[in-house]
Design a protein around this motif. Structure first.
Motif, PDB file in Angstrom:
ATOM      1  N   ASN A 141      37.009  89.832  10.068  1.00 50.34           N
ATOM      2  CA  ASN A 141      37.643  90.543  11.177  1.00 50.34           C
ATOM      3  C   ASN A 141      38.614  91.601  10.665  1.00 50.34           C
ATOM      4  O   ASN A 141      38.705  92.701  11.222  1.00 50.34           O
ATOM      5  N   VAL A 144      36.538  94.515   9.452  1.00 53.60           N
ATOM      6  CA  VAL A 144      36.061  95.299  10.594  1.00 53.60           C
ATOM      7  C   VAL A 144      37.177  96.169  11.158  1.00 53.60           C
ATOM      8  O   VAL A 144      36.991  97.366  11.430  1.00 53.60           O
ATOM      9  N   GLY A 153      31.681  95.960  13.497  1.00 55.75           N
ATOM     10  CA  GLY A 153      31.881  94.904  14.477  1.00 55.75           C
ATOM     11  C   GLY A 153      31.062  93.670  14.173  1.00 55.75           C
ATOM     12  O   GLY A 153      30.301  93.619  13.199  1.00 55.75           O
TER      13      GLY A 153
END
Length: 328
Positions: A141, A144, A153
């Motif tokens: 995460n 991203v 994503g």
């Protein structure tokens, strides 16, 4: 753990600096970690008679399931929890300071691949997103969110949309990282084979009970054929570690300067082996300053003179884990 020591850990530049800091961290954790202190005393290993990093006791990784492994009295900022089979006990890693984890995985990735900001990051980690406390999801995460690309994503089960995105990025010659759990990458390979010239395909291991376990060569062969690429990259990490090893192909992993892998004799688990012998994987991860930096895993492998290593499988009767490579 004071910030100056953490800064020293992430600026290690040679083996002698690693050795000195490993002994320093051992002394700190012996004093501050009650479970590790008791374990070392049981083995009659203390800072007074441990003079080299290879003599430091490695805590069996199973202790993370049964004890709170921490070298800090402070409340943790986050608790990472391992995946596992239904009904099995999960490991818990109490992370006092998430900034240390951020610094470790960002610098670790950059050490091998350059800044993650340079990549469009596509994550195919459906099983991990379906539960709380995944350290892999936390890391990915961050990759991203730091990406400069709008297409970065997570992709759950919409493989058709992922294929369209990958083909668009290929057309634009965009530097792309596709990181995924093994069973999901296999699903993509079987349903949507395509040529990926500008994409690093990185597997994080684990069939998670979704598919038949495959040896690494078989898995990588299927993915290489489906995506018409020469190498499949791999990430070696786990809930109990704050650092990762990376392989750019052929299952040979390397570690960042603050992490080291050794092997122990399977018949004598307190004995460290020489290179090129199969044995239990022991990890020194100095980023684990607030838990335990010296861990005896349940993986089997070999080390090499240049510091690289490979994973050969798992000890029998150990739990199936989410973040390890396939057992032979």
């Amino acid at each position: 753990m004071e910030r100056t020591r953490i800064q020293k850990i992430f600026s290690i530049s040679n083996p002698s600096e690693f050795e000195a800091l490993a002994l320093e961290v051992f002394q700190f954790q012996y004093q501050q970690n009650p479970t590790y202190h008791e374990y070392c005393n049981h083995l009659e290993k203390t800072p007074s008679n441990v003079l080299a990093s290879q003599e430091i006791p490695f805590l069996p990784i199973a202790f993370f399931k049964t004890h709170k492994i921490t070298s800090s009295p402070h409340k943790p900022e986050i608790i990472f929890e391992s995946s596992g089979t239904t009904g099995s006990i999960s490991s818990k890693h109490y992370v006092r300071d998430t900034s240390i984890y951020l610094e470790s995985f960002r610098k670790g990735f950059a050490h091998f691949y350059g800044p993650v900001e340079d990549f469009c990051t596509l994550a195919l980690l459906p099983s991990y997103l379906e539960r709380e406390g995944s350290s892999l999801v936390y890391m990915t995460n961050d990759f991203v969110s730091k990406s400069q690309h709008s297409s970065s994503g997570f992709y759950l089960y919409d493989l058709e949309m992922l294929q369209e995105k990958l083909l668009q990025l290929e057309k634009e010659e965009t530097k792309t990282l596709l990181i995924g759990v093994s069973f999901a990458l296999l699903d993509l390979a079987e349903q949507f084979p395509m040529d990926l010239k500008h994409t690093i395909v990185m597997e994080t291991g684990g069939m998670k009970g979704r598919r038949k376990e495959l040896i690494r060569e078989e898995l990588h062969g299927i993915l290489k054929n489906a995506f018409n690429i020469q190498h499949i990259h791999s990430e070696y990490g786990m809930t109990e570690l704050l650092s990762q090893g990376y392989s750019k192909g052929n299952g040979i992993f390397k570690t960042p300067p603050w992490m080291k892998v050794l092997t122990r004799d399977t018949e004598d688990p307190l004995s460290i082996q020489s290179h090129r012998k199969s044995g239990g994987i022991n990890v020194i991860d100095l980023a684990n300053v607030d838990s335990c930096s010296f861990i005896a895993t349940q993986d089997l492998g070999k080390t090499y003179v240049d510091g690289s290593f490979e994973i050969l499988g798992r000890f029998d009767q150990s739990d199936i884990r989410g973040c390890n490579l396939m057992a032979l």
